[in-house]
Design a protein around this motif. Structure first.
Motif, short mmCIF file in Angstrom:
data_model
loop_
_atom_site.label_atom_id
_atom_site.label_comp_id
_atom_site.label_asym_id
_atom_site.label_seq_id
_atom_site.Cartn_x
_atom_site.Cartn_y
_atom_site.Cartn_z
N PRO A 137 0.74 -1.33 0.04
CA PRO A 137 -0.10 -0.09 0.03
C PRO A 137 0.91 0.96 -0.09
O PRO A 137 2.08 1.35 0.59
CB PRO A 137 -0.69 -0.08 1.37
N THR A 138 0.26 2.20 -0.78
CA THR A 138 1.42 3.41 -1.10
C THR A 138 0.11 4.56 -0.96
O THR A 138 -0.71 4.59 -1.64
CB THR A 138 1.83 3.41 -2.48
N ASP A 139 0.81 5.70 -0.36
CA ASP A 139 -0.10 6.88 -0.21
C ASP A 139 0.37 7.98 -1.14
O ASP A 139 1.59 8.25 -1.31
CB ASP A 139 0.29 7.52 1.31
N PRO A 140 -0.60 8.43 -1.72
CA PRO A 140 -0.29 9.40 -3.12
C PRO A 140 0.49 10.68 -2.36
O PRO A 140 1.14 11.53 -3.15
CB PRO A 140 -1.46 9.81 -3.67
N GLN A 141 0.58 11.01 -1.16
CA GLN A 141 1.27 12.05 -0.59
C GLN A 141 2.60 11.79 0.07
O GLN A 141 3.59 12.61 0.12
CB GLN A 141 0.29 13.02 0.30
N THR A 142 2.54 10.46 0.72
CA THR A 142 3.67 10.31 1.44
C THR A 142 4.56 8.93 1.01
O THR A 142 5.37 8.76 1.58
CB THR A 142 3.43 10.11 3.11
N CYS B 54 9.31 12.54 -6.68
CA CYS B 54 8.73 12.75 -7.78
C CYS B 54 8.20 11.46 -8.15
O CYS B 54 8.29 10.91 -9.42
CB CYS B 54 9.40 13.44 -8.78
N ASN B 55 7.64 10.60 -7.32
CA ASN B 55 7.22 9.07 -7.78
C ASN B 55 6.36 9.28 -8.89
O ASN B 55 5.66 10.18 -9.36
CB ASN B 55 6.31 8.69 -6.68
N PHE C 207 4.37 12.09 -5.50
CA PHE C 207 4.92 12.45 -4.22
C PHE C 207 6.41 12.38 -4.09
O PHE C 207 7.14 11.90 -4.83
CB PHE C 207 4.09 11.50 -3.32
N ILE C 208 6.68 13.38 -2.83
CA ILE C 208 8.07 13.00 -2.50
C ILE C 208 8.00 12.67 -1.18
O ILE C 208 7.05 13.12 -0.16
CB ILE C 208 9.11 14.51 -2.45
N MET C 209 8.55 11.36 -0.72
CA MET C 209 8.55 10.93 0.68
C MET C 209 9.00 11.75 1.54
O MET C 209 10.21 12.43 1.29
CB MET C 209 9.22 9.71 0.78
N PRO C 210 8.62 12.21 2.75
CA PRO C 210 9.18 12.98 3.76
C PRO C 210 10.38 12.46 4.25
O PRO C 210 10.52 11.08 4.15
CB PRO C 210 7.93 13.12 4.84
N THR D 72 -3.96 13.31 -8.09
CA THR D 72 -2.44 13.64 -7.04
C THR D 72 -2.28 14.88 -7.29
O THR D 72 -2.55 15.65 -8.57
CB THR D 72 -1.45 12.67 -7.84
N ARG D 73 -1.54 15.41 -6.45
CA ARG D 73 -0.79 17.01 -6.50
C ARG D 73 0.57 16.68 -6.48
O ARG D 73 1.50 16.64 -5.36
CB ARG D 73 -1.34 17.73 -5.38
N PRO D 74 1.15 16.40 -7.80
CA PRO D 74 2.55 16.04 -7.69
C PRO D 74 3.64 17.15 -7.26
O PRO D 74 3.32 18.47 -7.51
CB PRO D 74 2.79 15.67 -9.26
N GLU D 75 4.52 16.60 -6.78
CA GLU D 75 5.70 17.57 -6.09
C GLU D 75 6.70 17.77 -6.91
O GLU D 75 7.60 18.27 -6.84
CB GLU D 75 6.09 17.25 -4.93
#
Lengths: 470, 470
Positions: free
Chosen positions: A220-225, A250-251, A256-259, A394-397
């Motif tokens: 499972p993967t979160d679209p923000q983290t 920038c997955n 996302f960018i992982m914190p 998604t809100r890509p970083e």
């Protein structure tokens, strides 16, 4: 970027920052023309662009007003894939996607090509031409096995931006990031092994697993983290997993960018369970913000992270210049490079080295980050406008991909087939799952310029999805 | 080729053809000068060249005479390798060999580089430069997965010379022949499988087996007719062999061309035992005689031959343009290409396609065949002159490699280490055996021009071997 686009961006930024309230009148065409020293028609074009994006609306004889704000579509929730090792499928659909690259009549929203038409790339073409004319004996001989040292030195310098301190000797050049991942996987895994992946995951990487008979377990993967460290830990306790493939910056496809804290947590987990991390950083330099985010590699003290990257997304795919920083697997990776691919083309390596050394690369990158970020905003507006309610986006970083989740009833595999007849290619979400999940999702390549033609394609895409919902 | 070299070749040919008897007086300098319309000094230079080669000898005040003929050194006997599956070793030595490519102070008699300094290659450099300047958007995009169609069409045409009728759709472009073999092996074999090889065999190919955990079984091979079909049959009866790797045309390192009957016999054997043939044709176009020899592929009716080749030896290694004709394994090979290497550089493919289309390739090839054949003759003369008696030397029918068998007492691995200090690199025979046999052999790359410098190297090499025999 043209003047009016530039101006439209400035106004859009002000709107985003909340400088105007909903319904408020915007500055007149004349006053903006004076403020920015541009013609009346430039301002008019800028406002028309913003109107298309539904950010402003014209009032006859009164000028432009802030449009009633449509809610930003929500971000998709954490994914819930099947959490057991599976064989990767879907090669036929991917082959169709790859084949379409060369049919110029097809609009390739499904592919992963960057924009290679920018003038900022000209110094690279010039350098290649110069090399061919003046260094032919050198560039047509065998390359060094590890790749050209000049280039490895430049890459080592670039990697300082991600806080990874590596030397030219730690780097092995490959034919793109794809070959880098292939060589990394072949060096560490055997047929029958299990590798954990983010879910959704880039289809190309999953096809490597299929090619080498490695099973994939989707986490499972979160679209923000990013990847769920907790779910990964559970999987590690349950299965003999050899390594995990991550795109933490920038997955692709989630953006996302992982914190940093999560990057460190996943590394600590890898250490505890003694597994390998295959870190794919191919979009990492295209983060919206500068300085670019750190890599997991930058905290890697025991060499268990194999960082793979390339200039495919930042410069051009046709260069086929990528690299691995293989850590403790250096000797195995070098041998596997010899076995699986042999040496590379020297010309493109030397041209890229000069392109970086002379400062063109950073200039080009700055420009592309802006363009892609602005494109993704525009495409998001179009999605809001043309797609049914209830979508998640998604809100890509960084990077240039949008991931769209549609209502469950929509089968994007079917929609994609219909769109084929209209010469529009999209990537249905099922390609991004080893087990064929996410049929109601799609990935959109926002490197395609935000032209009227592409806006119309988004409109058609929206229509097709509306029909599919009926 | 200069005038005097050309003239020297003509006279050498006449001597080889037996037009003069041993001890007979040769035409005077003046008469040759008139016959060929060249200066006196050109004829003198030609005679001096032939004197160095010990074909003629001067008699003071009488002119030149045919030298007493030293016997042509005999060809080595059929090899007798260990005939059981083994793991390939010697990676460290090969890595040293590869690393030396980039130390310009080292004279690389051990490597496999062709001569890339010929003016016949200029049209290729020009075409690349033109492509970069005028087709940048195209050549910097992703390549087609199977490779550029323009090139595949040209290759299909070239293959008619070897009597193999294939179409562009049957061909998959790879990054050189090395990658072609890698992809072919990965498509057919699994770790632990056994593959039969000629003995001696090219070290690079054996390292592929090592990389992919495939065991090698070395089959006795005759330096004039190739792999022993009888020995291969025995091995097939004894072991579960998956396939056989063959270099039937201009073999590396032995230089033979398998007679057609033996090619057909080995194919019939493969059919009977249902094994695959990996046919490496990388030197096939460099056969001394034209038209070039047939490939085993040209008789392949059930698609069990995976033909691998490239332009590495015929044009230049830095192009990285090779191909596979995978027969019945087409779909697997295409997928494995995607998995193991991804797409290739379009620029070099398009440049090669134009080079062939415009006739430059055949012109260049004609020239190189002559040069390499003449070089091998000269190197053979030098060996006769500087090496101890009792050596055996192959008589290559193409390519540019000589294989020398020295008396049993000579350990070329030790000699090679000593020569390293003199900045001379040679390839000891043990690299060409999976089990480290042939320590008393060496392979010499005759693509290096027959200059005085290289003659001196051969002299030093001979001295070192003389010392090793004491």
């Amino acid at each position: 970027m043209t003047r009016y686009q530039h101006l439209a961006n400035i106004i859009a930024d002000r709107i985003e920052q909340g400088l105007y309230r909903q319904g408020e009148k915007l500055p007149s065409v004349r006053s903006l023309s004076q403020e920015h020293g541009v013609s009346i028609s430039t301002v008019q074009q800028a406002y028309q662009t913003l109107e298309t994006l539904q950010l402003v609306m014209p009032q006859p004889r009164s000028g432009y007003f802030i449009a009633p704000r449509k809610a930003q579509p929500p971000v998709p929730a954490m994914s819930r894939p099947v959490q057991r090792p599976v064989d990767v499928s879907h090669w036929d659909q991917i082959l169709t996607l790859l084949d379409a690259r060369h049919d110029k009549s097809i609009i390739p929203f499904g592919g992963g090509s960057p924009d290679v038409t920018q003038p900022g790339l000209k110094p690279l073409w010039r350098e290649m031409s110069r090399l061919v004319q003046h260094n032919s004996a050198e560039i047509f001989s065998y390359d060094e096995l590890a790749g050209r040292r000049e280039l490895r030195e430049q890459i080592a310098r670039l990697m300082l931006d991600s806080e990874a301190a590596v030397s030219a000797d730690d780097i092995i050049i490959t034919s793109g990031c794809h070959a880098a991942l292939a060589i990394a996987l072949l060096s560490v895994c055997k047929p029958g092994d299990i590798v954990a992946i983010e879910s959704p995951s880039f289809y190309g990487t999953m096809q490597l697993l299929r090619g080498f008979d490695i099973k994939a377990i989707e986490i499972p993967t979160d679209p923000q983290t990013g990847i769920s460290v907790e779910a990964l830990e559970l999987a590690l306790e349950q299965w003999p997993i050899k390594g995990v493939i991550l795109v933490p910056n920038c997955n692709n496809p989630l953006g996302f960018i992982m914190p940093d804290a999560r990057k460190r947590a996943v590394l600590a987990l890898a250490q505890r369970h003694d597994i390998v991390i295959f870190e794919d950083d191919v979009y990492g330099e295209l983060a919206n913000d500068y300085p670019r985010p750190r890599t997991i590699k930058s905290w890697d003290i025991d060499g268990r992270v194999l960082l793979c990257s390339s200039f495919t997304k930042t410069i051009a795919p046709g260069l086929r210049v990528g690299w691995i920083v293989p850590g403790r697997y250096h000797d195995r990776v070098l041998h596997m490079k010899y076995a699986a691919s042999g040496t590379n083309v020297p010309t493109t390596q030397l041209a890229v080295a000069a392109f970086i050394r002379e400062g063109h690369y950073h200039r080009h990158l700055r420009k592309m980050r802006q363009i892609y970020q602005s494109n993704m905003e525009t495409y998001t507006c179009w999605l809001r406008q043309y797609f049914p309610c209830g979508i998640c986006v998604t809100r890509p970083e960084g990077g240039f991909m949008l991931w769209v989740e549609l209502p469950e009833v929509v089968d994007m595999v079917c929609v994609a087939k219909q769109l084929c007849e209209l010469k529009i290619q999209v990537a249905p979400g099922s390609l991004f799952s080893a087990s064929g999940k996410y049929r109601n999702c799609l990935r959109i390549n926002c490197a395609l310029p935000t032209s009227d033609k592409h806006r119309e394609v988004m409109e058609k895409l929206g229509e097709a999805i509306h029909v599919a919902m009926e």
